[in-house]
Design a protein around this motif. Structure first.
Motif, short mmCIF file in Angstrom:
data_model
loop_
_atom_site.label_atom_id
_atom_site.label_comp_id
_atom_site.label_asym_id
_atom_site.label_seq_id
_atom_site.Cartn_x
_atom_site.Cartn_y
_atom_site.Cartn_z
N ILE A 127 0.83 -1.20 0.00
CA ILE A 127 0.00 0.00 0.00
C ILE A 127 0.87 1.25 0.00
CG2 ILE A 127 -1.70 1.32 1.33
CD1 ILE A 127 -2.81 -1.41 2.30
N ARG A 128 1.96 1.21 0.75
CA ARG A 128 2.88 2.35 0.76
C ARG A 128 3.53 2.53 -0.62
NH1 ARG A 128 5.38 1.01 4.95
NH2 ARG A 128 7.48 0.47 4.27
N PHE A 129 3.83 1.42 -1.29
CA PHE A 129 4.34 1.50 -2.67
C PHE A 129 3.32 2.18 -3.58
CE2 PHE A 129 3.68 -0.84 -6.73
CZ PHE A 129 4.72 -0.29 -7.46
N LEU A 130 2.04 1.79 -3.47
CA LEU A 130 1.00 2.43 -4.27
C LEU A 130 0.95 3.94 -4.01
CD1 LEU A 130 -2.03 -0.05 -3.96
CD2 LEU A 130 -0.56 0.31 -5.96
N HIS A 147 -9.35 11.67 -10.47
CA HIS A 147 -10.28 10.55 -10.37
C HIS A 147 -9.54 9.23 -10.52
CE1 HIS A 147 -13.79 13.18 -10.37
NE2 HIS A 147 -13.18 13.88 -11.32
N ARG A 148 -9.57 8.42 -9.47
CA ARG A 148 -8.85 7.14 -9.47
C ARG A 148 -9.77 6.01 -9.02
NH1 ARG A 148 -4.87 10.54 -7.07
NH2 ARG A 148 -5.36 9.76 -4.99
N THR A 149 -9.74 4.92 -9.76
CA THR A 149 -10.51 3.72 -9.43
C THR A 149 -9.56 2.58 -9.16
OG1 THR A 149 -12.35 4.41 -10.85
CG2 THR A 149 -12.23 2.07 -10.28
N LEU A 150 -9.86 1.77 -8.14
CA LEU A 150 -9.07 0.58 -7.84
C LEU A 150 -9.95 -0.65 -8.05
CD1 LEU A 150 -6.44 -0.69 -6.72
CD2 LEU A 150 -7.47 -0.55 -4.44
N THR A 151 -9.42 -1.64 -8.79
CA THR A 151 -10.16 -2.87 -9.03
C THR A 151 -9.37 -4.06 -8.49
OG1 THR A 151 -9.24 -3.48 -11.20
CG2 THR A 151 -11.00 -1.83 -11.17
N GLY A 156 -6.98 -9.82 -4.30
CA GLY A 156 -6.97 -8.43 -4.73
C GLY A 156 -8.15 -7.66 -4.17
N GLY A 157 -9.29 -8.35 -4.02
CA GLY A 157 -10.44 -7.74 -3.39
C GLY A 157 -10.22 -7.52 -1.91
N LEU A 158 -9.49 -8.42 -1.28
CA LEU A 158 -9.13 -8.23 0.13
C LEU A 158 -8.26 -6.99 0.28
CD1 LEU A 158 -9.06 -9.48 3.06
CD2 LEU A 158 -6.88 -10.53 2.37
N LEU A 159 -7.26 -6.84 -0.58
CA LEU A 159 -6.39 -5.67 -0.51
C LEU A 159 -7.17 -4.39 -0.79
CD1 LEU A 159 -3.49 -4.49 -0.24
CD2 LEU A 159 -3.39 -4.60 -2.74
N ALA A 160 -8.02 -4.41 -1.81
CA ALA A 160 -8.82 -3.22 -2.12
C ALA A 160 -9.68 -2.82 -0.93
CB ALA A 160 -9.68 -3.47 -3.36
N SER A 161 -10.22 -3.82 -0.23
CA SER A 161 -11.03 -3.55 0.96
C SER A 161 -10.19 -2.97 2.09
CB SER A 161 -11.73 -4.84 1.43
OG SER A 161 -12.54 -5.37 0.41
N PRO A 179 -14.12 -10.69 -2.53
CA PRO A 179 -12.96 -10.49 -1.64
C PRO A 179 -12.73 -11.67 -0.70
CG PRO A 179 -14.86 -9.21 -0.91
CD PRO A 179 -15.23 -9.77 -2.25
N SER A 180 -11.48 -11.97 -0.44
CA SER A 180 -11.09 -13.12 0.40
C SER A 180 -11.08 -12.73 1.88
CB SER A 180 -9.71 -13.64 -0.02
OG SER A 180 -9.74 -14.11 -1.35
N PHE A 181 -12.25 -12.40 2.40
CA PHE A 181 -12.36 -11.98 3.79
C PHE A 181 -12.09 -13.10 4.78
CE2 PHE A 181 -15.16 -8.35 2.27
CZ PHE A 181 -14.27 -7.36 2.65
N TRP A 182 -12.01 -14.34 4.30
CA TRP A 182 -11.71 -15.45 5.18
C TRP A 182 -10.32 -15.31 5.82
CZ3 TRP A 182 -7.26 -17.93 3.86
CH2 TRP A 182 -6.83 -17.81 2.52
#
Length: 266
Positions: A127-130, A147-151, A156-161, A179-182
């Protein structure tokens, strides 16, 4: 099948315009000090883009953005939506993976997961790299606006969350798929229980999707959507369940519908 046709048309259009070569994206290389390694960005610019023009463009950042992962598929969908006037012309940045388990997960307390996936737990650095390297690079060398969108899908859904929760303002819009919320016994998901006004204050929009997948993934994604419904109204938050799509096929359908919805002003 229709998404395959989109991509086929996209490639055919590029082939016709360039005849002897196919140019889809520019490959950019960043020597990351944060991650201590070289990272590759695949960058697509829309038709009519010119570096000397005053016109600026939104940017869609694609996790799992290697050329053999989701970058080409997502770019094809974006190009089709732009061509059919359902979306604003946009730059697409695919962030190629080095070790997605390392980059997309936060530390876990589950010993078995530590043993099975020994490189995991370094999302904070990614995240710091981003924030400090990837996004500033794109803003410096491309004609971008704010305007920025993250997919992201699955891990990847876990990270976006996680970014939505901890670094909300880094992106205006989020497309979060299955997202891999598990991970770590749903510890990230549980943090969304706390009500917050920061999403509303920042004007954040979130599109959430899940398919016919593992029951835990479906349940967790629905719970996530419910938690966000306490914080964002239906103009800023949308959830769709694609019951005909599985974990391998949901991304195309979700991206097609999600990017259209995120484009809406209201």
């Amino acid at each position: 099948m229709k998404f395959l046709l989109f991509v086929t048309f996209f490639i055919s259009t590029l082939s016709f315009s360039q005849q002897d070569s196919l140019f889809l994206a520019k490959i950019e290389r960043i020597q990351s000090k944060v991650l201590n390694e070289e990272r590759i960005l695949n960058v697509y610019v829309p038709e009519g883009y010119h570096p000397d023009s005053a016109k600026t463009y939104p940017v869609i950042y694609v996790l799992d953005g290697s050329s053999n992962e989701d970058f080409i598929h997502m770019t094809g969908i974006v190009q089709f939506l732009v061509m059919s006037q359902q979306m604003t012309p946009s730059i697409v940045v695919g962030i190629a993976n080095v070790d997605r388990k390392r980059d997309f997960t936060y530390p876990t307390t589950i010993e078995k997961d530590k043993q099975d996936f020994p490189t995991t737990g370094h999302s904070e650095e990614f995240i710091r790299f981003l924030e400090t390297e990837c996004i500033p690079f794109v803003q410096t060398y491309y004609k971008t606006n704010d305007h920025r969108t993250l997919t992201g899908q699955s891990l990847g859904g876990l990270l976006a969350s996680e970014i939505l929760l901890k670094k909300t303002a880094l992106f205006n819009k989020y497309l979060i798929v299955s997202p891999s919320f598990w991970w770590n016994n749903q510890s990230l998901l549980n943090q969304f229980k706390e009500k917050s006004n920061r999403y509303k204050e920042l004007g954040t929009k979130v599109f959430i999707a899940v398919g016919k997948e593992h029951p835990m993934m479906v349940k967790d994604t629905k719970t996530f959507a419910k938690y966000l419904s306490y914080q964002l109204d239906e103009t800023k938050r949308n959830f769709m369940e694609f019951k005909k799509e599985d974990h391998a096929t949901i991304l195309h359908a979700a991206a097609f519908e999600g990017l259209k919805w995120l484009e809406k002003e209201k």
